[in-house]
Design an enzyme around this catalytic site. Structure first.
Site, PDB file in Angstrom:
ATOM      1  N   TYR A 140      33.223  48.866  66.586  1.00 37.13           N
ATOM      2  CA  TYR A 140      33.106  49.984  65.661  1.00 37.13           C
ATOM      3  C   TYR A 140      34.392  50.220  64.875  1.00 37.13           C
ATOM      4  CZ  TYR A 140      28.657  51.766  67.484  1.00 37.13           C
ATOM      5  OH  TYR A 140      27.342  51.924  67.820  1.00 37.13           O
ATOM      6  N   LYS A 166      22.688  57.871  74.477  1.00 41.46           N
ATOM      7  CA  LYS A 166      21.876  56.653  74.413  1.00 41.46           C
ATOM      8  C   LYS A 166      21.790  56.026  75.791  1.00 41.46           C
ATOM      9  CE  LYS A 166      21.528  52.291  71.851  1.00 41.46           C
ATOM     10  NZ  LYS A 166      22.180  51.444  70.816  1.00 41.46           N
ATOM     11  N   HIS A 196      30.780  54.711  75.367  1.00 38.14           N
ATOM     12  CA  HIS A 196      30.493  53.280  75.453  1.00 38.14           C
ATOM     13  C   HIS A 196      30.785  52.771  76.858  1.00 38.14           C
ATOM     14  CE1 HIS A 196      31.022  52.564  70.841  1.00 38.14           C
ATOM     15  NE2 HIS A 196      29.791  52.893  71.159  1.00 38.14           N
ATOM     16  N   HIS A 237      25.495  56.782  60.640  1.00 42.34           N
ATOM     17  CA  HIS A 237      26.198  56.189  61.786  1.00 42.34           C
ATOM     18  C   HIS A 237      27.624  55.783  61.428  1.00 42.34           C
ATOM     19  CE1 HIS A 237      25.787  54.890  65.916  1.00 42.34           C
ATOM     20  NE2 HIS A 237      26.334  53.727  65.627  1.00 42.34           N
ATOM     21  N   ARG A 253      26.088  60.541  67.974  1.00 46.62           N
ATOM     22  CA  ARG A 253      24.971  59.927  67.280  1.00 46.62           C
ATOM     23  C   ARG A 253      24.038  61.021  66.752  1.00 46.62           C
ATOM     24  NH1 ARG A 253      25.701  57.212  72.223  1.00 46.62           N
ATOM     25  NH2 ARG A 253      26.264  55.003  72.046  1.00 46.62           N
ATOM     26  N   ARG A 282      30.305  57.881  62.899  1.00 48.39           N
ATOM     27  CA  ARG A 282      30.719  57.512  64.253  1.00 48.39           C
ATOM     28  C   ARG A 282      31.745  56.380  64.206  1.00 48.39           C
ATOM     29  NH1 ARG A 282      29.095  57.925  69.688  1.00 48.39           N
ATOM     30  NH2 ARG A 282      28.812  55.968  70.814  1.00 48.39           N
TER      31      ARG A 282
END
Length: 341
Positions: free
Chosen positions: A314, A201, A305, A279, A168, A282
């Protein structure tokens, strides 16, 4: 009321940015209605959301849900007998805080993914076009006699590294030189066999998540990119003892915003869809890793994740890849007779 709610969230270790966003939203609702929180009713919340949907830049469904949930959390705090606000409101104003959003007037969660459908993985050709455009910027700037050749080279290296490791923008900004390490299983990549992400994150109220992203053979070109940046270009920024991998011309850490601006500039030069954002690199990493044949669990660990379902959201594999899977399955099931055309 707002101060007390902020303390409650602070005690849960929620980030200041999250708490600040929530308080500002409550302020916006107060300004919109011209009423105090103990006067709000369902009709006020509904009018607020409808107004946001009809503005010049209508909010997305997922944003509307975030707003509704945030307002509901605030009203739950006011109605919680442990904090005594309901008794205060009754004693002073003869009113009690109400439930503003309920099942009948709030957005239902019916789909796993509610993000902007225009956000998608880049194709291999688009990735190449993006990188070609980024690589062309230093020579063009030099030819025009302008400053910024070194920063343009840095920006190209940043974008390539983000794609090669699937990070990210904030994670990328906070990577330090010491986070690049050798991999015992892949000594051919030298000091760039892995990248430790220390500021991943976080979950609500939790610390940043850590993970190690391994360099994969299909992305081995990033070794040369990082080598040139670290050994030849970065020293020209005179960063001194600054630990950051990506530094500015003032010897500071490159910000997430600057990384985003680098992507936008390269995207425009490449003539790519303006709906593509940083993004999407990614998304591209996850998709291409899957098409390279890596197991879903490995890809999930690489991008950090917690749930496989998030990684699947994604993913946007190509028709060619799906046809290859179908061909392989038919060959396995039907043998030499699989081609029925």
């Amino acid at each position: 009321m707002k101060e007390g709610w902020a303390r409650q969230q602070g005690a849960r270790f929620l980030q200041e940015s999250t708490v600040g966003f929530r308080l500002r939203l409550i302020g916006r609702l107060a300004d919109f209605t011209g009423l105090y929180p103990w006067q709000w009713g369902p009709a006020d919340g509904e009018a607020f959301i409808v107004d946001l949907r009809s503005g010049g830049q209508p909010i997305q469904l997922s944003t509307a849900r975030t707003y509704e949930v945030t307002i509901s959390l605030f009203m739950e705090y006011l109605r919680d007998p442990r904090y005594g606000w309901a008794d205060v409101c009754i004693a002073r104003f003869g009113e009690v805080p109400q439930v503003v959003f309920h099942e009948g007037n709030s957005v239902l969660h019916t789909a796993e993914y509610e993000g902007d459908p225009r956000r998608r993985p880049l194709t291999y050709d688009e990735i190449q076009a993006l990188f070609d455009a980024a690589d062309a910027r230093p020579a063009r700037i030099r030819g025009q006699g302008r400053k910024g050749v070194l920063t343009a080279f840095r920006d190209a290296a940043v974008l390539k590294t983000i794609y090669a490791f699937g990070t990210r923008r904030t994670e990328s900004s906070k990577v330090d030189l010491v986070d690049l390490r050798r991999s015992r299983k892949a000594p051919q990549f030298g000091p760039f066999g892995s990248m430790t992400v220390r500021f991943g994150k976080s979950s609500k109220g939790g610390p940043p998540k850590r993970r190690m992203v391994l360099t994969v053979p299909e992305m081995d070109w990033v070794v040369d990119v990082l080598g040139e940046w670290v050994q030849e270009v970065r020293p020209h920024f005179a960063p001194g003892k600054h630990p950051a991998l990506w530094v500015t011309e003032r010897a500071g850490r490159l910000s997430p915003r600057s990384i985003n601006e680098a992507f936008v500039a390269a995207r425009q030069d490449a003539g790519l869809d303006e709906d593509l954002d940083l993004h999407c690199l990614r998304h591209s990493y996850i998709t291409h890793m899957t098409e390279f044949g890596y197991p879903a669990r490995f890809v999930q660990e690489q991008v950090g994740h917690s749930h496989a379902a998030t990684t699947a959201i994604y993913m946007g594999v190509s028709d060619e890849y799906r046809n290859q899977l179908l061909e392989t399955s038919l060959k396995r099931r039907l043998g030499d007779d699989w081609d029925l055309t």
